[in-house]
Enzyme design. Sequence first.
Site, mmCIF file in Angstrom:
data_model
loop_
_atom_site.group_PDB
_atom_site.id
_atom_site.type_symbol
_atom_site.label_atom_id
_atom_site.label_comp_id
_atom_site.label_asym_id
_atom_site.label_seq_id
_atom_site.Cartn_x
_atom_site.Cartn_y
_atom_site.Cartn_z
ATOM 1 N N LEU A 28 0.864 -1.184 0.000
ATOM 2 C CA LEU A 28 0.000 0.000 0.000
ATOM 3 C C LEU A 28 0.898 1.230 0.000
ATOM 4 C CD1 LEU A 28 -2.646 -1.071 2.706
ATOM 5 C CD2 LEU A 28 -2.590 -1.592 0.243
ATOM 6 N N GLY A 37 14.460 8.523 4.813
ATOM 7 C CA GLY A 37 14.881 8.263 3.436
ATOM 8 C C GLY A 37 14.368 6.911 2.963
ATOM 9 N N GLY A 77 7.761 3.148 -0.422
ATOM 10 C CA GLY A 77 7.159 2.034 -1.162
ATOM 11 C C GLY A 77 7.948 1.654 -2.406
ATOM 12 N N THR A 78 8.443 2.660 -3.124
ATOM 13 C CA THR A 78 9.201 2.375 -4.352
ATOM 14 C C THR A 78 10.455 1.553 -4.032
ATOM 15 O OG1 THR A 78 8.398 4.435 -5.302
ATOM 16 C CG2 THR A 78 10.297 3.450 -6.373
ATOM 17 N N LYS A 114 6.749 9.070 17.516
ATOM 18 C CA LYS A 114 7.790 8.058 17.760
ATOM 19 C C LYS A 114 8.077 7.935 19.254
ATOM 20 C CE LYS A 114 9.818 8.970 13.250
ATOM 21 N NZ LYS A 114 10.704 9.887 12.511
ATOM 22 N N ILE A 172 17.128 2.266 11.829
ATOM 23 C CA ILE A 172 17.745 1.805 13.088
ATOM 24 C C ILE A 172 16.880 0.733 13.746
ATOM 25 C CG2 ILE A 172 18.587 2.488 15.364
ATOM 26 C CD1 ILE A 172 18.794 5.345 14.357
ATOM 27 N N GLY A 200 13.630 5.208 11.279
ATOM 28 C CA GLY A 200 14.010 4.683 9.957
ATOM 29 C C GLY A 200 14.704 3.341 9.999
ATOM 30 N N VAL A 207 9.800 3.900 13.817
ATOM 31 C CA VAL A 207 10.654 4.704 14.701
ATOM 32 C C VAL A 207 12.091 4.672 14.195
ATOM 33 C CG1 VAL A 207 11.455 5.078 17.060
ATOM 34 C CG2 VAL A 207 9.196 4.073 16.668
ATOM 35 N N VAL A 227 13.076 -16.480 3.938
ATOM 36 C CA VAL A 227 11.698 -16.687 4.416
ATOM 37 C C VAL A 227 11.332 -18.173 4.408
ATOM 38 C CG1 VAL A 227 9.258 -16.303 3.790
ATOM 39 C CG2 VAL A 227 10.875 -14.394 3.734
#
Length: 436
Positions: free
Chosen positions: A10, A308, A16-17, A207, A138, A136, A134, A34
């Site tokens: 979504l 980012g 998303g890209t 956050k 990390i 990015g 929270v 997985v």
Amino acid sequence: MPAPLKVALLGCGVVGTEVAHRLVTHADELAARVGAPLEIVGIAVRDAASPREGVTGTSLEPLLTTDASALVRGADVVVEVMGGIEPARTLILQAIEAGASVVTANKALLASDGPTLYKAADAAGVDLYFEAAVAGAIPIVRPVRESLAGDQVQRVLGIVNGTTNYVLDRMATDGLELEQAVKEAQALGYAEADPTADVEGYDAAAKAAILASLAFHTRVSLDDVAREGITGVTAADVAWAQRTGHAIKLLAIAERNVRDDVAGIQVRVHPALVPLEHPLAGVRGAFNAVFVEAEAAGELMFYGRGAGGAPTSSAVLGDLVSVARHRVLGGRGPVESSYADLPVLPAEAACTRFQVRLDVDDRPGVLAQVAHVLAEHDVSIEAVRQSADAGAATGVARLLITTHTARESALAATVAALTDLDVVRDVVSVLRVEGA
Ligand code: NDP
Ligand code: HSE
């Protein structure tokens, strides 16, 4: 290899890209980790026809759809990176009710209505993971929720908003104005769709609420967080901070405290002076860092890229691999808990050191009057400095007063009384000092 797991994405913006690209580029490795292939079955966007760099003309383009509801219904895992409260909330609930696991980066939604989502995931027995919400890239959600589950966290002190850290850094090092630096942060993909969420501290507050909930096993929502953004920070404040051996940082602070014999927690976000020798002062650009103080572990610091597309996609994909693996093996991962249910104490009860800058009449007895006001309010002075460049010629002196630890409420009353004092021309700034 088992049948592919159907992944509904979504959002196809900054985050998303990157997620979509990495799912395609690293498909074989992710499948091996997985235990089943991950197949993107669709990517929901607002406008499927608009040209998209890195998507238009690639194998991802035919996957774009504006029918997010239909997409969610057929998925094994839903990755929500569209942001905002609605329709993200409804779509996540639909996904959970349909038995899908969910990965989200949506701190605004979690901080405002997380408990509804956690409850729904518990009822359905599916995972709801949110490492990217929270700081990015990390890893901080999992360490606080799982690695520190056997310890007592006392305090969390963090730079959790990349945009504001970038802006304050650019103001300090290159003398940029706030607006110009925000524009740069937007162009670099750090800022929220509405950068007000960054500069006014809402993003950091969300956050902080998530981190406090995990660290203290207590439900903390956005409304529980005392919040102040960076729009009041001036170039002069930044310059003064440097002269006194500090950097100005927007900090998110969650800590245990006691007020009127009641043990609780306090959660706040505000700009603060951080001594240059503290590790948080050296966090530059859009980097984030979270400093955790725990009873047995002592001090821990988590550092990395807080915003980012690519960095955030790392956290999203880490969660995706985890929840997908749980689906392959059966069961679900650890969840957050709220058993402690500690009261959230009012912000006025917070205790910290302050630095107050005043313009006062430059004549005998003024310092004594100012000191008397602080003493009356039980605020103890640590140091006073009169700046050499303040106006002997104009009859004005600039005072810099650093206090010992004082209550927010006492300091607020002190500042009000100082403002009323005839000899005080202006209360130029009041900044908290943290990490000293
Ligand atoms: P963007 O604004 O770049 O992308 C949002 C995407 O969601 C767009 O593709 C947009 O479609 C789509 N979208 C938005 N609303 C709808 C809707 N109603 N229906 C269908 N699609 C919709 O956001 P980001 O990628 O920057 O952020 C996404 C999430 O990740 C947010 O929750 C954000 O807080 C979080 N996050 C962002 C980080 C960052 O550094 N950017 C870091 C950590 C978390 P369209 O393209 O057609 O407009
Ligand atoms: N706008 C956010 C920031 C993105 O600047 O930190 C990461 O959550």
